[in-house]
Design a protein around this motif. Structure first.
Motif, PDB file in Angstrom:
ATOM      1  N   LYS A  24      27.551 -68.735 -12.116  1.00 15.37           N
ATOM      2  CA  LYS A  24      26.435 -69.088 -11.241  1.00 15.37           C
ATOM      3  C   LYS A  24      25.939 -67.814 -10.571  1.00 15.37           C
ATOM      4  CE  LYS A  24      28.433 -73.596 -10.288  1.00 15.37           C
ATOM      5  NZ  LYS A  24      28.985 -74.496  -9.275  1.00 15.37           N
ATOM      6  N   THR A  25      24.740 -67.405 -10.924  1.00 18.43           N
ATOM      7  CA  THR A  25      24.144 -66.214 -10.331  1.00 18.43           C
ATOM      8  C   THR A  25      23.346 -66.616  -9.113  1.00 18.43           C
ATOM      9  OG1 THR A  25      24.000 -65.226 -12.534  1.00 18.43           O
ATOM     10  CG2 THR A  25      22.711 -64.191 -10.794  1.00 18.43           C
ATOM     11  N   ILE A  26      23.558 -65.925  -8.001  1.00 16.89           N
ATOM     12  CA  ILE A  26      22.818 -66.227  -6.781  1.00 16.89           C
ATOM     13  C   ILE A  26      21.354 -65.870  -7.015  1.00 16.89           C
ATOM     14  CG2 ILE A  26      22.507 -65.600  -4.351  1.00 16.89           C
ATOM     15  CD1 ILE A  26      25.518 -65.210  -4.191  1.00 16.89           C
ATOM     16  N   GLY A  27      20.487 -66.800  -6.720  1.00 14.30           N
ATOM     17  CA  GLY A  27      19.061 -66.593  -6.941  1.00 14.30           C
ATOM     18  C   GLY A  27      18.504 -67.708  -7.796  1.00 14.30           C
ATOM     19  N   PRO A  28      17.350 -67.454  -8.406  1.00 17.54           N
ATOM     20  CA  PRO A  28      16.678 -68.524  -9.146  1.00 17.54           C
ATOM     21  C   PRO A  28      17.270 -68.805 -10.529  1.00 17.54           C
ATOM     22  CG  PRO A  28      15.370 -66.525  -9.230  1.00 17.54           C
ATOM     23  CD  PRO A  28      16.541 -66.244  -8.331  1.00 17.54           C
ATOM     24  N   ALA A  29      18.246 -68.039 -10.985  1.00 20.57           N
ATOM     25  CA  ALA A  29      18.802 -68.231 -12.329  1.00 20.57           C
ATOM     26  C   ALA A  29      19.618 -69.522 -12.394  1.00 20.57           C
ATOM     27  CB  ALA A  29      19.668 -67.039 -12.711  1.00 20.57           C
TER      28      ALA A  29
END
Length: 178
Positions: A24-29
């Motif tokens: 889980k990448t922090i941000g809109p990804a």
């Protein structure tokens, strides 16, 4: 095992100890799945995620179960063990604006041992800092004093109760203050 070997085994499915983790990448990804060995070096994992997601490897922070994963401790590589279905959070530290030379790294502000420090002192430092959670000011005091100073401190605290029992406590303290 090199990162290229991990990727080859990941795509060919030859590795018998592979697990699927959620990244889980922090941000809109959106979260993505990644097949990795159940035990992997943190540095290799960081490189693998950076390459797969086209991110700068030096700016990645990996977080597993609320703890930041570090590449090395006491000059040793750190391995992380995953179970099938584990989630890994990836944070990308933003770069400083062009023209500003701001080094915002907290590690620079913490007490660090010199490179020439012996291995046993590095292990002791790691134990006191990471396991005992001693503050940096205490670590600085501990590692700044020499062996003679520590011997005198221990001797003083050993003799103080004896002076107290002999009713010489105040004289003992006054004598050592001069």
């Amino acid at each position: 095992m090199e990162m290229e070997e991990i990727v080859e085994e990941e795509t060919s499915g030859k590795h018998e100890n592979m697990v699927e983790i959620t990244v889980k990448t922090i941000g809109p990804a959106r979260p993505s799945s990644l097949h990795v060995p159940s035990s992997i070096k943190v540095l290799d994992l960081r490189k693998l995620i950076a390459r797969k997601n086209h991110l700068p490897v030096e700016n990645l922070k990996l977080i597993l179960q609320g703890k930041v994963l570090h590449d090395r401790a006491d000059e040793d590589d750190i391995y992380v063990r995953f179970n099938d279905g584990d989630s890994l959070i990836v944070a990308v530290k933003p770069k400083a604006p062009v023209g500003l030379d701001i080094d915002d790294d907290d590690e620079d502000l913490k007490f660090q041992l010199p490179q020439s420090t012996s291995q046993w002192k590095k292990k002791l430092y790691s134990f006191l800092r990471n396991r005992m959670k001693l503050p940096d000011i205490v670590l600085m005091a501990i590692f700044s004093l020499g062996l003679k100073a520590w011997a005198l401190i221990i001797l003083w605290f050993t003799l103080a109760p004896i002076a107290h029992k002999l009713d010489l406590g105040p004289l003992y303290c006054i004598f050592h203050l001069q």
